[in-house]
Design an enzyme around this catalytic site. Structure first.
Site, short mmCIF file in Angstrom:
data_model
loop_
_atom_site.label_atom_id
_atom_site.label_comp_id
_atom_site.label_asym_id
_atom_site.label_seq_id
_atom_site.Cartn_x
_atom_site.Cartn_y
_atom_site.Cartn_z
N GLU A 251 2.79 -11.19 5.08
CA GLU A 251 0.44 -11.09 4.54
C GLU A 251 -0.38 -12.01 4.94
OE1 GLU A 251 -0.62 -8.42 2.58
OE2 GLU A 251 1.25 -7.03 2.64
N HIS B 23 0.03 1.40 8.53
CA HIS B 23 1.18 1.35 8.27
C HIS B 23 2.23 1.67 9.12
CE1 HIS B 23 -0.60 0.29 4.68
NE2 HIS B 23 -0.24 -1.34 4.90
#
Length: 654
Positions: A330, A419
């Site tokens: 992240e 993703h």
């Protein structure tokens, strides 16, 4: 000159790369200050607007400058506006050689902008169109802004950018930027400022670790820019910084709310340290400022996300999602968006590269942390067990194992979720670092057309990938692009900078991309150079010799001309000189290198000069680490088609 648009992507971007390598640099380089580098870049830009697809109505602003301290080469990022409108995907990088002369540019546009800035639909119509793609509870729609959208392949268009704020069904906050064609009203794409990984936590992962706090025992890291860790108390706004009476935090179980804080604080520290110690970047934001980490977000929230300023972790189904590779992933989004203006656009192939970069950084941080409780690997989120069966979120060594990710590039891979399209970049990176086939981390299969890859190791792979992002990626970089703006070209350029053109590392980058079906026209390495006569110095001229025998330079061929130095003890000079005379139309096709007896390459000319004819130049090169005696070669590579020439004469003075 190579006039094939599809083939230009890699070779053009190689131009000027080698000026960033210590072993390829001129002697005693003059390293410019930031202000001088910017001034030189501005001058180069003014003289070479065609290289960045400049148009009347353009304006440019400096975003950041990287100065190579070992050579003085510079890389200056710019953002672009057109008739006062921001150009999405219009950013570019100007690369200047040591001394400040223009070397090349990395640019996403394939042609200058020539569009009307008068919208055909109203702002209200654009907002209505944008709202149709928001999934969740929409709280606010920002005022639409006219922009030029140049992020996709094909012609740029006038568009509205509409920012929609709200909350998704799973409690994730959303700042969705929707791009609407300002004439047709069609939605061209969208990207969310909030980057996240979906998962279900099962345990805490860090074990017993050391964390830095303040003397008052607040979970504030004074060593890393006062990054704080706080408790949202299962809300979404008010966050209370953790404090403790004895500086012993948590219990390793969810019974103590501070346990999740320990993992988050530790993850932020290790991510900060990794980028500072491995890549020389002073924190996520590049200015030494720490990161705020918020834990216990929402009600059984099964996500973690980066919102552009801070980290937030949910508790999942009773267990916080604070594994270190999740933290590194992240915060890796933060690295991407602070290096590249606006980050890699979070859609299409650029979005896949964005997610791939975060997977790479998450796992490299995990290796760097070297925790016995969570050792490094190439699985993504393996500790949080999001599937409930012990399997990870993604597998970098074989992305398709998750049932959705893609191993191999194909025309259309950018249409799948970012993703999953990240798999192409993930597998390419794994090949680069660890190789193909059976490895210590799993079996990595090659795509059709791939050949066995022997990895260069993580230490080199991570340097190459970071360098590519730092000075060559733009916001619209893709796996495969028309023009110069592709990841293969960027990583080859980075490998050239760090290890030399046609080095073993360079060739491994080629093989890694070939292994995922991303090919291109690169420097033709590995072939046998065309033979040429060898000349030895005359008696009494130790270290100075000329080869005047002509050597033809055909298209897409590497040739060489040799001299032999004998009877000259000691090393060459730090101010050795190579006088080169090459007859060749369009010298922008050429890469000219001096090859030392031990095989070291010193790039003298790298695809610079564009359509200029002939090279007549004397280069000063630091050869103080090279023994004089042996066979020296002037190697000339024609890296394109349609223009030819010859090596006329060259002189080496050691």
């Amino acid at each position: 000159m190579n006039r094939s648009v599809a083939a230009v992507g890699t070779v053009v971007l190689i131009a000027g790369m080698a000026t960033g390598v210590a072993s390829l640099a001129n002697a005693t380089p003059s390293v410019p200050s930031q202000s001088t580098a910017i001034a030189q870049a501005n001058a180069a830009l003014a003289a070479h607007r065609d290289a960045i697809r400049g148009a009347d109505g353009d304006a440019y602003a400096v975003n950041r400058t990287v100065v190579d301290s070992n050579t003085g080469a510079t890389h200056t990022r710019y953002t672009r506006t057109y008739k006062g409108l921001d150009v999405l995907g219009g950013d570019f990088v100007v690369h200047n050689a040591p001394g400040g002369s223009f070397s090349s540019a990395t640019v996403g546009l394939t042609a200058p902008l020539r569009i009307s800035t008068t919208a055909g639909i109203t702002a209200e119509a654009a907002t209505s169109a944008a709202a149709t793609v928001f999934q969740g509870t929409l709280a606010k729609a920002g005022a639409p802004t006219l922009v030029v959208d140049a992020t996709a392949e094909g012609a740029a268009v006038l568009a509205y950018e509409v920012t929609l704020s709200g909350v998704k069904a799973d409690q994730t906050p959303s700042e969705l930027h929707v791009i609407v064609d300002a004439n047709s009203g069609a939605v061209r794409g969208s990207s969310d400022e909030v980057k996240q990984v979906t998962g279900t936590g099962k345990s805490l992962y860090s074990g017993t670790v050391s964390i830095d706090t303040t003397p008052s025992y607040s979970m504030v890291d004074p060593v890393r820019g006062n990054g704080t860790t706080c408790d949202l108390n299962n809300g979404t706004s008010t966050c209370t910084t953790f404090t403790d009476a004895d500086n012993t935090w948590g219990s390793g179980t969810t019974a103590d709310r501070a346990s999740a804080g320990v993992d988050a604080h530790y993850g932020a520290a290790k991510t900060f340290d990794y980028f500072k110690n491995v890549h020389g970047r002073n924190g996520i934001f590049g200015n030494g400022t720490g990161v705020k980490s918020r834990v216990h977000y929402g009600n059984n929230y099964v996500n973690a996300f980066w919102d552009g300023a801070q980290m937030t972790y949910g508790d999942g189904n009773g267990k916080p999602l604070v594994a270190i590779d999740v933290a590194g992933h992240e915060m890796g989004h933060g690295i991407t968006e602070n290096i590249i203006p606006g980050g890699l656009t979070y859609s299409g192939e650029s979005g896949g590269l964005n997610e791939s970069a975060s997977d790479i950084w998450g796992n490299m941080v995990e290796f760097y942390a070297a925790s016995a409780a969570d050792p490094g690997d190439y699985n993504v989120g393996e500790k949080i067990d999001i599937n409930g069966n012990g399997t990870p979120l993604r597998y970098m060594y074989d992305p398709k194992k998750d049932g959705a990710s893609k191993n191999c590039w194909y025309n259309g891979v950018g249409n799948v979720d970012v993703h999953y399209s990240s798999g192409v970049g993930n597998l390419a990176y794994f090949f680069l670092a660890e190789g193909s086939g059976n490895t210590a981390y799993g079996t990595a299969p090659l795509c059709a057309g791939g050949t066995t890859v022997t990895g260069v190791g993580r230490a080199k792979a991570e340097k190459i990938w970071y360098r590519a992002m730092d000075v060559y990626f733009t916001s619209s970089t893709k796996y495969v692009a028309t023009g110069t703006n592709d990841a293969r070209a960027a990583t080859l350029s980075a490998a050239t900078d760090l290890y030399g053109l046609c080095s073993a590392e360079y060739k491994t980058v080629q093989d890694a991309w070939k292994g995922v079906a991303v090919t291109g026209e690169d420097a033709p390495c590995g072939g046998t150079p065309t033979a040429s006569p060898t000349v030895s110095p005359t008696a009494g001229t130790c270290g100075a010799v000329t080869n005047g025998t002509d050597v033809a330079i055909p298209d897409n061929t590497t040739v060489s001309s040799s001299v032999v130095i004998a009877g000259c003890a000691g090393n060459a000079s730090a101010t050795s000189q190579v006088e080169v005379h090459i007859v060749h139309t369009y010298i922008g096709d050429l890469v000219v290198s001096l090859i030392a007896p031990d095989g070291s390459a010193y790039v003298l000319h790298n695809r610079a000069g564009g359509s200029t004819d002939n090279i007549n130049q004397t280069y000063t090169v630091n050869l103080s680490t090279e023994a004089r005696n042996g066979t020296w070669k002037l190697q000339v590579q024609d890296a394109a088609a349609l223009d030819t020439g010859k090596i006329d004469t060259w002189t080496l003075t050691l």
